[in-house]
Design an enzyme around this catalytic site. Structure first.
Site, mmCIF file in Angstrom:
data_model
loop_
_atom_site.group_PDB
_atom_site.id
_atom_site.type_symbol
_atom_site.label_atom_id
_atom_site.label_comp_id
_atom_site.label_asym_id
_atom_site.label_seq_id
_atom_site.Cartn_x
_atom_site.Cartn_y
_atom_site.Cartn_z
ATOM 1 N N GLU A 217 1.315 -1.091 0.161
ATOM 2 C CA GLU A 217 0.043 0.217 -0.044
ATOM 3 C C GLU A 217 0.730 1.121 -0.088
ATOM 4 O O GLU A 217 1.861 1.894 1.129
ATOM 5 C CB GLU A 217 -0.883 0.044 0.993
ATOM 6 C CG GLU A 217 -2.323 -0.764 0.899
ATOM 7 C CD GLU A 217 -2.887 -1.106 -0.272
ATOM 8 O OE1 GLU A 217 -3.381 -0.237 -0.592
ATOM 9 O OE2 GLU A 217 -3.402 -2.052 -0.412
ATOM 10 N N CYS A 255 -1.500 9.242 1.855
ATOM 11 C CA CYS A 255 -1.246 8.781 1.047
ATOM 12 C C CYS A 255 -2.516 8.769 -0.438
ATOM 13 O O CYS A 255 -2.511 8.883 -1.387
ATOM 14 C CB CYS A 255 -0.925 6.845 0.832
ATOM 15 S SG CYS A 255 -2.153 6.238 1.765
#
Length: 495
Positions: A217, A255
């Site tokens: 991720e 993110c």
């Protein structure tokens, strides 16, 4: 004080004990999985104030932001897993063709074994426990390595988790890059990593030693495309949602936060004015005193962001904000207009409260702009233009596309969350987390009573024709061939 060799030796002993625990079969039991999820739920509820305090000490997070982004979203995820656990474990019956006489099959999820979760510092509780939910629901033994850059949260997890979860099957190992590297070079049944692409490359290289499957991720530069919306109400809503996604989630240290904005040149000035008004409503005249903007995690990242702003070509593009307080690791939410595309701020993921606006001749050019760069984790598009929506979905590639909002996809348990290309590999959340930490095993059962004699040698033209009909599921053809009523297409004479 323990030597490094003693620490490593202790780690090895603990990991072997965890493997023995997993091999004993206890973690596979539905009752065990359920008890671990309920333990996580108790931890989140009973330790709420400690979590608030740790998140504030590590990042300066306001309790409302901490609950919205970490505690509350985790409680939701645990409850979703508890509700679905029985169905998830049961597996699914597999549909077989009619030719598969006296045969049945199903897909049975089984745990992978001993898995490693390495989490990030920007959401140190959420990004530690969200994958842990899936790993436990799937019946694995788990080692969690929290980020050393959020030391209070790391310590809290290390101290609290053994009190709520099975300490023989779930362990927290604290430490810096050296410990992380030693962990990575051990044999695991799965590694789940959240962090930067730079470290992600090291993770996947280490995993290759043992052919360990990996979920990464990562992140990237997530754009927000703002069309020239005709309604003033729509414009205000779009601006509020973009600014909220950028500045109110770990001060841009996220993110999936907005990295930059794409807008038509003719609308850019009006957009900046709307942003200035909205920023003052959100953060007041003095954002530093508002307690609504998270601080930068450490001096290294502060200096990295400062270097972006002090670049002479970039500094001249600041149209709002720009205040920096090194002592308190605070950077004011800042808007920039058309910084050079070759500058570091437009080449690297920003991961901070700096929002560049890039102007285009027409909004359709945003598709080419996005497609010419590495695939982002998310694309956010604010428009009512159906053609633009279709093209954005079909002509760009990203982990997700969200229209007229931002970040909300992270909270949907029924949607997969994950990147593509440089923004990551693999997916999780909801049942997708369960699947990420499971092996989907095919289980087939066949009766002894019926067989297809043409499966076995010796070979002849008759059997070849039966295979031709079988693989086309041509049941009439099979019957006609068996009765000798269908002409046989035999093996070529040249063979």
């Amino acid at each position: 004080m323990e030597s490094e060799n003693e620490v490593v030796g202790e780690m090895e002993r603990e990991l072997e004990e965890m493997r023995e625990c997993y091999r004993s079969g206890g973690t596979r039991e539905a009752s065990w999985r359920k008890s671990q999820l309920k333990g996580l739920l108790r931890l989140l509820r009973e330790r709420e104030e400690e979590i608030f305090r740790a998140l504030h000490q590590d990042l300066g997070k306001h309790p409302v932001e901490a609950y919205r982004d970490e505690i509350g979203s985790l409680i939701k995820s645990v409850n979703y897993a508890l509700d679905g656990l029985k169905r998830w474990i049961a597996g699914n019956k597999a549909k077989l063709p009619r030719i598969a006489l006296l045969m049945n099959a199903k897909i049975v999820p089984e745990p992978l074994g001993l898995v490693l979760v390495i989490s990030s510092w920007n959401f140190p509780i959420g990004l530690s426990l969200e994958p842990l939910i899936g790993a436990l629901a799937a019946g694995n033994a788990v080692v969690l390595k929290p980020s050393e850059l959020a030391p209070e949260c790391s310590s809290l997890l290390a101290n609290a988790i053994p009190l709520y979860l099975d300490d023989k099957a779930v362990k927290v190992i604290q430490g810096g890059p050296g410990i992380a590297e030693r962990l990575l070079h051990r044999k695991w049944d799965k590694i789940f990593f959240t962090g930067s692409a730079r470290i992600g490359r090291k993770v996947i290289a280490a995993a290759a030693e043992h052919l360990t499957p990996v979920t990464l991720e990562l992140g990237g530069k997530c754009p927000a495309v703002i069309d020239t919306l005709s309604s003033s109400f729509d414009r205000k809503v779009a601006v509020q949602r973009v600014l909220g996604a950028k500045f109110s989630s770990s001060a841009g240290q996220a993110c999936i936060g907005v990295d930059y904005v794409l807008v038509e040149k003719k609308f850019s000035s009006a957009l900046v004015e709307l942003m200035k008004v909205a920023m003052k409503k959100m953060f007041g005249e003095n954002p530093r005193e508002s307690r609504s903007v998270t601080r930068i995690v450490n001096k290294h990242h502060f200096l990295r962001l400062r270097s972006h702003l002090l670049d002479p070509l970039v500094k001249s593009s600041i149209v709002y904000g720009g205040l920096m307080d090194e002592e308190n690791l605070f950077i004011e939410p800042t808007i920039l207009m058309d910084p050079p595309l070759q500058a570091a701020i437009m080449m690297d993921e920003i991961f901070g409260p700096l929002l560049p606006i890039v102007t285009l001749n027409k909004i359709e050019d945003s598709i080419e702009f996005i497609s010419s760069r590495p695939k982002p984790l998310a694309i956010y598009v604010f428009t009512k233009d159906e053609s633009l929506r279709r093209n954005m979905v079909s002509k760009t590639s990203s982990g997700s596309v969200v229209f007229n909002d931002a970040i909300i996809q992270y909270l949907a348990d029924t949607l997969p969350f994950g990147g593509i290309g440089e923004s990551g590999m693999g997916r999780y959340h909801g049942k997708f987390s369960f699947d990420t930490f499971s092996h989907q095993k095919a289980v087939v059962r066949r009766s002894f009573l019926v067989d297809f004699w043409f499966r076995f040698p010796p070979w002849n033209d008759h059997k070849l024709q039966l295979f031709r009909s079988s693989y086309h599921y041509d049941y009439l053809g099979i019957v006609l061939t068996v009765l000798g009523l269908k002409r046989t297409n035999g093996v070529p004479k040249s063979i």
